[in-house]
Write a protein that holds these residues in place. Structure first.
Motif, PDB file in Angstrom:
ATOM      1  N   ARG A 108       0.827  -1.215   0.000  1.00 15.90           N
ATOM      2  CA  ARG A 108       0.000   0.000   0.000  1.00 15.90           C
ATOM      3  C   ARG A 108       0.863   1.267   0.000  1.00 15.90           C
ATOM      4  O   ARG A 108       0.370   2.347  -0.311  1.00 15.90           O
ATOM      5  N   SER A 109       2.133   1.136   0.364  1.00 13.87           N
ATOM      6  CA  SER A 109       3.026   2.299   0.361  1.00 13.87           C
ATOM      7  C   SER A 109       3.257   2.737  -1.084  1.00 13.87           C
ATOM      8  O   SER A 109       3.481   1.888  -1.958  1.00 13.87           O
ATOM      9  N   PRO A 110       3.205   4.037  -1.337  1.00  9.66           N
ATOM     10  CA  PRO A 110       3.346   4.529  -2.711  1.00  9.66           C
ATOM     11  C   PRO A 110       4.642   4.023  -3.366  1.00  9.66           C
ATOM     12  O   PRO A 110       5.723   4.122  -2.790  1.00  9.66           O
ATOM     13  N   GLY A 111       4.491   3.483  -4.560  1.00  8.26           N
ATOM     14  CA  GLY A 111       5.642   3.070  -5.354  1.00  8.26           C
ATOM     15  C   GLY A 111       6.236   1.717  -5.019  1.00  8.26           C
ATOM     16  O   GLY A 111       7.114   1.234  -5.723  1.00  8.26           O
ATOM     17  N   VAL A 112       5.800   1.084  -3.937  1.00  3.63           N
ATOM     18  CA  VAL A 112       6.376  -0.212  -3.564  1.00  3.63           C
ATOM     19  C   VAL A 112       5.885  -1.284  -4.529  1.00  3.63           C
ATOM     20  O   VAL A 112       4.690  -1.475  -4.703  1.00  3.63           O
ATOM     21  N   ARG A 113       6.845  -1.960  -5.149  1.00  5.24           N
ATOM     22  CA  ARG A 113       6.543  -3.020  -6.100  1.00  5.24           C
ATOM     23  C   ARG A 113       7.328  -4.298  -5.806  1.00  5.24           C
ATOM     24  O   ARG A 113       7.175  -5.291  -6.485  1.00  5.24           O
ATOM     25  N   ARG A 114       8.189  -4.250  -4.785  1.00  2.00           N
ATOM     26  CA  ARG A 114       9.018  -5.411  -4.469  1.00  2.00           C
ATOM     27  C   ARG A 114       9.053  -5.593  -2.962  1.00  2.00           C
ATOM     28  O   ARG A 114       9.179  -4.639  -2.205  1.00  2.00           O
TER      29      ARG A 114
END
Length: 154
Positions: A108-114
């Motif tokens: 849910r944190s902005p930009g987290v993809r990994r």
């Protein structure tokens, strides 16, 4: 029973600390510098909860069943750590519920993809779970004792 996932509160600290039965178990779970026994008044500071949010899995009666933390490490990456299920509740799928909720919260944190995590190589149940959840080993950043794993989402 549908567990609830909530931010850890001071009323949970003693329960979580009580799951640790030795200095070795505490260090293995939390790393060096975290005392055993872990006094509830020092819990938040020792685990750096301000920078590394802690989460609990709660049962029907709001009893604490599991704990974990997540924090940003690099751009687009959140690390999951200090994952622990009550010794009395292991083997019931709560680790999976905890990991799914913890991962979803981190994403849910902005930009987290990994997502990343570390696991002891001799912790077969955790290794199996993490692989089932899509985490892959990263040999280049692992040690003979500690496996670094990652999962890319999106």
């Amino acid at each position: 029973m549908e567990p609830n996932f909530r931010p850890v509160q001071p009323l949970h600290y003693a329960t979580i600390a009580g799951w640790l039965d030795s200095a070795a178990a505490t260090q293995r779970w939390a790393g060096p510098g975290v005392p055993f026994p872990l006094p509830p008044p020092r819990f938040a500071q020792a685990l750096e909860l301000e920078a590394r949010p802690g989460w609990v899995l709660l049962g029907e009666r709001d009893d604490c069943l599991g704990f974990g933390q997540n924090w940003l490490t690099d751009a687009g990456t959140a690390h999951l750590g200090r994952i622990l299920v009550s010794p009395l509740m292991r083997g019931r799928g709560l680790g999976r519920s905890l990991m799914q909720a913890l991962g979803a919260e981190a994403l849910r944190s902005p930009g987290v993809r990994r997502l990343t995590l570390r696991v002891y190589c001799d912790n077969a149940p955790a290794l199996t779970l993490y692989r089932d959840l899509g985490f892959q080993p990263v040999e280049a950043t692992s040690t003979p004792d500690l496996l670094f794993m990652q999962r890319a989402d999106g």
